[in-house]
Design a protein around this motif. Sequence first.
Motif, PDB file in Angstrom:
ATOM      1  N   SER A 275     -33.270   5.861  21.069  1.00 31.63           N
ATOM      2  CA  SER A 275     -33.105   4.736  21.877  1.00 31.63           C
ATOM      3  C   SER A 275     -31.386   4.667  22.508  1.00 31.63           C
ATOM      4  O   SER A 275     -31.889   3.123  21.328  1.00 31.63           O
ATOM      5  CB  SER A 275     -33.803   3.599  22.767  1.00 31.63           C
ATOM      6  OG  SER A 275     -33.825   2.780  23.653  1.00 31.63           O
ATOM      7  N   ALA A 276     -30.583   4.269  22.974  1.00 31.73           N
ATOM      8  CA  ALA A 276     -29.639   3.308  22.684  1.00 31.73           C
ATOM      9  C   ALA A 276     -30.412   1.844  22.798  1.00 31.73           C
ATOM     10  O   ALA A 276     -29.440   0.535  22.207  1.00 31.73           O
ATOM     11  CB  ALA A 276     -28.593   3.295  24.237  1.00 31.73           C
ATOM     12  N   GLN A 277     -31.281   1.628  23.535  1.00 28.97           N
ATOM     13  CA  GLN A 277     -31.607  -0.504  22.899  1.00 28.97           C
ATOM     14  C   GLN A 277     -31.812  -0.425  21.688  1.00 28.97           C
ATOM     15  O   GLN A 277     -31.232  -2.045  21.120  1.00 28.97           O
ATOM     16  CB  GLN A 277     -33.021   0.283  23.289  1.00 28.97           C
ATOM     17  CG  GLN A 277     -33.728  -1.086  23.500  1.00 28.97           C
ATOM     18  CD  GLN A 277     -33.399  -2.157  24.681  1.00 28.97           C
ATOM     19  OE1 GLN A 277     -32.839  -2.217  25.221  1.00 28.97           O
ATOM     20  NE2 GLN A 277     -32.321  -3.726  24.006  1.00 28.97           N
ATOM     21  N   ASP A 278     -31.905   0.159  20.407  1.00 30.29           N
ATOM     22  CA  ASP A 278     -31.699   0.163  19.007  1.00 30.29           C
ATOM     23  C   ASP A 278     -30.018  -0.189  18.522  1.00 30.29           C
ATOM     24  O   ASP A 278     -29.957  -1.267  18.252  1.00 30.29           O
ATOM     25  CB  ASP A 278     -31.558   1.590  17.864  1.00 30.29           C
ATOM     26  CG  ASP A 278     -33.485   2.343  18.383  1.00 30.29           C
ATOM     27  OD1 ASP A 278     -34.519   1.127  18.710  1.00 30.29           O
ATOM     28  OD2 ASP A 278     -33.515   2.962  17.779  1.00 30.29           O
ATOM     29  N   ILE A 279     -29.236   0.348  19.763  1.00 25.29           N
ATOM     30  CA  ILE A 279     -27.550  -0.473  19.267  1.00 25.29           C
ATOM     31  C   ILE A 279     -27.660  -1.578  19.876  1.00 25.29           C
ATOM     32  O   ILE A 279     -27.139  -2.802  19.363  1.00 25.29           O
ATOM     33  CB  ILE A 279     -26.681   0.183  19.929  1.00 25.29           C
ATOM     34  CG1 ILE A 279     -26.564   2.135  18.868  1.00 25.29           C
ATOM     35  CG2 ILE A 279     -25.262   0.148  19.737  1.00 25.29           C
ATOM     36  CD1 ILE A 279     -26.905   2.302  17.609  1.00 25.29           C
ATOM     37  N   VAL A 280     -28.404  -2.231  21.118  1.00 24.16           N
ATOM     38  CA  VAL A 280     -28.871  -2.969  21.643  1.00 24.16           C
ATOM     39  C   VAL A 280     -29.122  -4.448  20.901  1.00 24.16           C
ATOM     40  O   VAL A 280     -29.076  -5.346  20.385  1.00 24.16           O
ATOM     41  CB  VAL A 280     -28.819  -2.839  23.039  1.00 24.16           C
ATOM     42  CG1 VAL A 280     -28.608  -4.949  23.722  1.00 24.16           C
ATOM     43  CG2 VAL A 280     -28.114  -2.774  24.086  1.00 24.16           C
ATOM     44  N   ASP A 281     -30.163  -4.035  20.434  1.00 28.11           N
ATOM     45  CA  ASP A 281     -30.901  -4.330  19.459  1.00 28.11           C
ATOM     46  C   ASP A 281     -30.198  -5.252  17.944  1.00 28.11           C
ATOM     47  O   ASP A 281     -30.048  -6.150  17.278  1.00 28.11           O
ATOM     48  CB  ASP A 281     -32.616  -4.518  18.859  1.00 28.11           C
ATOM     49  CG  ASP A 281     -33.255  -3.792  20.231  1.00 28.11           C
ATOM     50  OD1 ASP A 281     -33.158  -4.427  21.518  1.00 28.11           O
ATOM     51  OD2 ASP A 281     -34.406  -3.121  20.689  1.00 28.11           O
ATOM     52  N   LEU A 282     -29.637  -4.034  17.776  1.00 30.76           N
ATOM     53  CA  LEU A 282     -28.152  -4.408  16.608  1.00 30.76           C
ATOM     54  C   LEU A 282     -27.412  -5.512  17.164  1.00 30.76           C
ATOM     55  O   LEU A 282     -27.627  -6.185  15.978  1.00 30.76           O
ATOM     56  CB  LEU A 282     -27.618  -2.561  15.882  1.00 30.76           C
ATOM     57  CG  LEU A 282     -27.069  -2.966  15.001  1.00 30.76           C
ATOM     58  CD1 LEU A 282     -26.340  -1.700  14.102  1.00 30.76           C
ATOM     59  CD2 LEU A 282     -25.476  -4.217  15.171  1.00 30.76           C
ATOM     60  N   LEU A 283     -27.044  -5.882  17.806  1.00 34.27           N
ATOM     61  CA  LEU A 283     -26.046  -6.108  18.377  1.00 34.27           C
ATOM     62  C   LEU A 283     -26.626  -7.482  18.573  1.00 34.27           C
ATOM     63  O   LEU A 283     -26.079  -9.071  18.441  1.00 34.27           O
ATOM     64  CB  LEU A 283     -24.855  -6.000  19.413  1.00 34.27           C
ATOM     65  CG  LEU A 283     -24.332  -4.636  19.363  1.00 34.27           C
ATOM     66  CD1 LEU A 283     -23.649  -3.901  20.613  1.00 34.27           C
ATOM     67  CD2 LEU A 283     -23.639  -4.560  18.607  1.00 34.27           C
ATOM     68  N   VAL A 284     -28.059  -8.348  19.461  1.00 33.46           N
ATOM     69  CA  VAL A 284     -28.716  -9.062  19.448  1.00 33.46           C
ATOM     70  C   VAL A 284     -28.765  -9.710  18.034  1.00 33.46           C
ATOM     71  O   VAL A 284     -28.608 -11.355  17.986  1.00 33.46           O
ATOM     72  CB  VAL A 284     -29.250  -8.748  20.419  1.00 33.46           C
ATOM     73  CG1 VAL A 284     -30.171 -10.257  20.808  1.00 33.46           C
ATOM     74  CG2 VAL A 284     -29.208  -8.428  21.805  1.00 33.46           C
TER      75      VAL A 284
END
Length: 390
Positions: free
Chosen positions: A106-115
């Motif tokens: 999921s794209a959420q993985d990239i958001v979680d990485l940035l956060v």
Amino acid sequence: MQAWDVIVIGAGAAGLMCAAEAGKRGRRVLVLDHGKRIGRKILMSGGGRCNFTNYHVEPGAYLCSNPHFVKSALARYTQWDFITLVDKHGIPYHEKTLGQLFCDDSAQDIVDLLVAECEAAGVTIRLRAEILEVAQLGDGFRVATAGDELSCQSLVVATGGLSMPKIGATPFGYRLAEQFGLKVLPTRAGLVPFTLQPEDKQTLEPLSGVSLPVVAESEDGTRFAESLLFTHRGVSGPAVLQISSYWQPGERVCFELLPAGSLTQAVAESPNQELKTWLARQLPKRLVEALLARGELTSKPLKQYTAKELAAAEQLLAAWPLQPGGTEGYRTAEVTLGGVDTDELSSKTMAAKKVPNLYFIGEVMDVTGWLGGYNFQWAWSSGWVAGQVV
């Protein structure tokens, strides 16, 4: 008044990248975003799997009024650097086509990485922060939100473009640039489907759902070998999205449906075969029927065509012309062409040349990449270089 070293406006790809990098340098960083969620465009991208970069990133894959502008940032923070970061966070990914990298899950993985990167660097993120006013304050800036008076030494504008207004896109960044005397180049939708002229819509609308590989060519000679998709509104698919960034209203786009010489070869091999029979083996049957119904082709045994007729049919199949009525606009566009003029900015730091401590990163500036992870890489690269100096 709350004092910060750096305020970043926009909690998207570029803004979060810059914030994390600045935080790693010990800077006190605040990210402000008017939305309810972090990284909304990231979450929507790539069908929810985020095409986060491309193996083949190079400066030639970007449209900019100054084609040299992107070189420094792309060289200093490459696709390999971001892939290393993805690996560090243990995110599984795969290559789809043409070097495009997508998350497995999921794209959420990239958001979680940035956060996670921001949290590790001590960055503060505030959502639903409506900015009422930005003004210079000595060498820095005063930022007034609906609830706070803030000050900062460095101000980073990472507000994106006008594409996808339903997830909160606004012209805020352009207005801010103009407020400080920076030139903003005219904007238009990029990586966007075409709509059709009324007469074409009538004959091509029944093809909705038909897809085929083509080579799309704009009038300036730019070519993309990708797939074409007919829709009930017009034409889409990667070939159309790519070429749309190079198209101007009133121009034609040509699609190579079959390689030049295919028909000549067919005449030599199967002279008794009807054109429509042969074509139905090469192209979707509904498209062949539409080309015949539109009078662009006539069908008879291949051996009955004169040399002139054969050349005309060959030419049509090698460069089928279509004059779009327009585009679907910002509503469905993936990016915005134009924006803050890069001549106003340093290519090494993204700083405004005539306004100390003001920076613009990501899509808000006049840099637009091809479809396939190139725009995210620009977000990472421009955000990273600004994060080293703010």
